[in-house]
Every structure is written in C-alpha cells, then in structure tokens.
Motif scaffolding. Sequence first.
Motif, short mmCIF file in Angstrom:
data_model
loop_
_atom_site.label_atom_id
_atom_site.label_comp_id
_atom_site.label_asym_id
_atom_site.label_seq_id
_atom_site.Cartn_x
_atom_site.Cartn_y
_atom_site.Cartn_z
N VAL A 32 -0.51 4.60 0.28
CA VAL A 32 -1.27 5.21 -0.81
C VAL A 32 -2.54 4.40 -1.00
O VAL A 32 -2.49 3.17 -1.03
CB VAL A 32 -0.45 5.23 -2.12
CG1 VAL A 32 -1.30 5.78 -3.27
CG2 VAL A 32 0.81 6.07 -1.97
N GLY A 33 -3.68 5.08 -1.09
CA GLY A 33 -4.94 4.36 -1.28
C GLY A 33 -5.91 4.66 -0.15
O GLY A 33 -5.81 5.68 0.52
N SER A 34 -6.86 3.76 0.06
CA SER A 34 -7.87 3.99 1.09
C SER A 34 -7.38 3.55 2.46
O SER A 34 -6.54 2.64 2.59
CB SER A 34 -9.15 3.23 0.74
OG SER A 34 -9.00 1.84 0.96
N PHE A 35 -7.92 4.19 3.49
CA PHE A 35 -7.55 3.86 4.87
C PHE A 35 -7.82 2.39 5.16
O PHE A 35 -6.96 1.69 5.71
CB PHE A 35 -8.35 4.75 5.82
CG PHE A 35 -7.98 4.60 7.28
CD1 PHE A 35 -7.16 5.53 7.88
CD2 PHE A 35 -8.46 3.55 8.04
CE1 PHE A 35 -6.82 5.41 9.23
CE2 PHE A 35 -8.13 3.41 9.38
CZ PHE A 35 -7.30 4.36 9.98
N ALA A 46 0.81 -1.22 0.00
CA ALA A 46 0.00 0.00 0.00
C ALA A 46 0.84 1.26 0.00
O ALA A 46 0.38 2.31 0.44
CB ALA A 46 -0.92 0.00 1.22
N GLY A 47 2.07 1.18 -0.50
CA GLY A 47 2.92 2.36 -0.45
C GLY A 47 3.65 2.61 -1.75
O GLY A 47 3.84 1.69 -2.56
N ASN A 48 4.05 3.86 -1.94
CA ASN A 48 4.85 4.24 -3.10
C ASN A 48 6.31 3.92 -2.77
O ASN A 48 7.15 4.81 -2.62
CB ASN A 48 4.65 5.73 -3.38
CG ASN A 48 5.25 6.16 -4.70
OD1 ASN A 48 5.66 5.33 -5.50
ND2 ASN A 48 5.30 7.45 -4.92
N LEU A 49 6.60 2.63 -2.67
CA LEU A 49 7.87 2.18 -2.10
C LEU A 49 9.08 2.62 -2.91
O LEU A 49 10.09 3.04 -2.34
CB LEU A 49 7.86 0.65 -1.97
CG LEU A 49 6.95 0.08 -0.88
CD1 LEU A 49 6.86 -1.43 -1.01
CD2 LEU A 49 7.44 0.46 0.50
N HIS A 50 8.99 2.52 -4.23
CA HIS A 50 10.15 2.83 -5.06
C HIS A 50 10.58 4.28 -4.87
O HIS A 50 11.76 4.58 -4.67
CB HIS A 50 9.83 2.54 -6.53
CG HIS A 50 10.97 2.78 -7.47
ND1 HIS A 50 12.09 1.97 -7.49
CD2 HIS A 50 11.18 3.75 -8.40
CE1 HIS A 50 12.94 2.43 -8.40
NE2 HIS A 50 12.40 3.50 -8.97
N SER A 51 9.61 5.19 -4.91
CA SER A 51 9.92 6.61 -4.78
C SER A 51 10.43 6.94 -3.38
O SER A 51 11.37 7.73 -3.22
CB SER A 51 8.70 7.47 -5.10
OG SER A 51 8.33 7.32 -6.45
N VAL A 52 9.80 6.36 -2.34
CA VAL A 52 10.24 6.62 -0.98
C VAL A 52 11.64 6.05 -0.75
O VAL A 52 12.50 6.69 -0.13
CB VAL A 52 9.24 6.05 0.05
CG1 VAL A 52 9.76 6.27 1.48
CG2 VAL A 52 7.88 6.70 -0.11
N HIS A 53 11.87 4.86 -1.27
CA HIS A 53 13.20 4.24 -1.15
C HIS A 53 14.26 5.12 -1.78
O HIS A 53 15.31 5.41 -1.17
CB HIS A 53 13.16 2.86 -1.83
CG HIS A 53 14.42 2.07 -1.66
ND1 HIS A 53 14.73 0.98 -2.43
CD2 HIS A 53 15.45 2.20 -0.79
CE1 HIS A 53 15.89 0.48 -2.07
NE2 HIS A 53 16.35 1.20 -1.06
N ASN A 54 13.99 5.59 -3.00
CA ASN A 54 14.96 6.45 -3.68
C ASN A 54 15.18 7.76 -2.94
O ASN A 54 16.30 8.28 -2.87
CB ASN A 54 14.49 6.73 -5.11
CG ASN A 54 14.66 5.54 -6.02
OD1 ASN A 54 15.38 4.59 -5.70
ND2 ASN A 54 13.99 5.56 -7.16
N ALA A 55 14.10 8.32 -2.37
CA ALA A 55 14.22 9.57 -1.64
C ALA A 55 15.06 9.40 -0.37
O ALA A 55 15.87 10.26 -0.03
CB ALA A 55 12.84 10.12 -1.30
#
Length: 209
Positions: free
Chosen positions: A50-53, A12-21
């Motif tokens: 990311v997405g619904s609770f 449920a996360g934008n893992l690639h972008s967060v990892h790179n950041a």
Amino acid sequence: MADQIALIDYGAGNLHSVHNALKAAGCTDVAVTADPAVVRKAARIVLPGVGSFGACANGLRAIEGMVDALDERVRRDGTPFLGICVGMQLLATRGLEHGATSGLGWIAGEVRAIEVTDPAIKVPHMGWNDVALPAHDRSAGLIEEGEAYFLHSYHFVPENGHDIAAMTDHGGGIVAAVAQDNIVGVQFHPEKSQSYGLSLLTRFLEWKP
C-alpha cells in the motif's frame, strides 16, 4: 513449517487485514515476516503493498537479503507467489510514480499513472469493479471472473499481453491481474473483496502451478 505462508512485512502492506483474510480462507500457519530465512522455507509467499511504488520498492530492498530470498524461492524454486496491489506492481521492470524506480523485473512492463479523458471518471480508481478474464486463462484457474475492490492511481502495463490474467475497466482497460507460471499479481485487494477475495485466497492456498 512445510505448509507455512510467508506474508512479507516491509513496512508497506495492509498486513493485519491480509493476515486475517488468509486465516479466514483456511490458512493455519501464516508467518508475518521480514526474515529472509523464513521466506526461504515457506511453502507459499504473499507480498502485499500500500502506498507509492518507490517507497514500497525501497522498503523491500532495505531488508538485507530479502530480494535475493524472494528471487531464489519464487523464480528458482517455483514457490507459489501472490502479489497484492503495489505488491503486484513491484513485479514490473519499473514504476514511474514520482520518477522512475526499478521493480523486481519478474514480469516485463511499467507501472504508469491512470490517465482518463472523461472528467466523470475519477482517479484514484476506488471501489468495486468487474474482473474479466482473457480468452485464455493465464493463471491456471487461480483468477476467476467476478467483482473486486480496487484502490489505486497507477496501473501495470505489461510488455507482453500474454502476461495479463485479468482486466477491469475504469475509463478504459486496466490490468486487474498478471500471471506467469507460479507468479500471480492482483491489482485489487482480495482482503477487502468479501466472498470473491476469500475464494481467491482459498484457491491460492491449494494452487499447484
């Protein structure tokens, strides 16, 4: 392992972008993980979302032992924790998106739909917006004033105003960040907030609450 950051992978996360950041902010050891054993050894923990609770809450609980590992490492041991977007909302007592769903309950409050009375104000709240701090810094220097990128239709309403670490404005006040001891959550996306977001992540890597 002593300096490793656990970036929680629960579908449920934008893992690639967060990892790179996180790497761009200076972290040399990021473990993208769904393993509670890795979480229990991590020096810092990041929970994206990311997405619904409801979908995010259910996805996190579907990983056997993960919520217990987070409780132990964050609430018992005081490990620095950063929740991003829905990862921040999951700190609440419950979310009201598509019915009521229990959150982690670490910071008392509800996640409710953004309500606006001006038709010119659109939902979702999407794009760049100011991040303003309360009179008293709740985040021990982690959150600073600036401009960050938001994308959400629901917002965290804490029971206790002392848990609010930053605000923004979108047809009215919206909580941009919450903080309590070693726990911080941001509604905006540091990984999409360019220099402001990278600076926040850099401070998180050095943060000693």
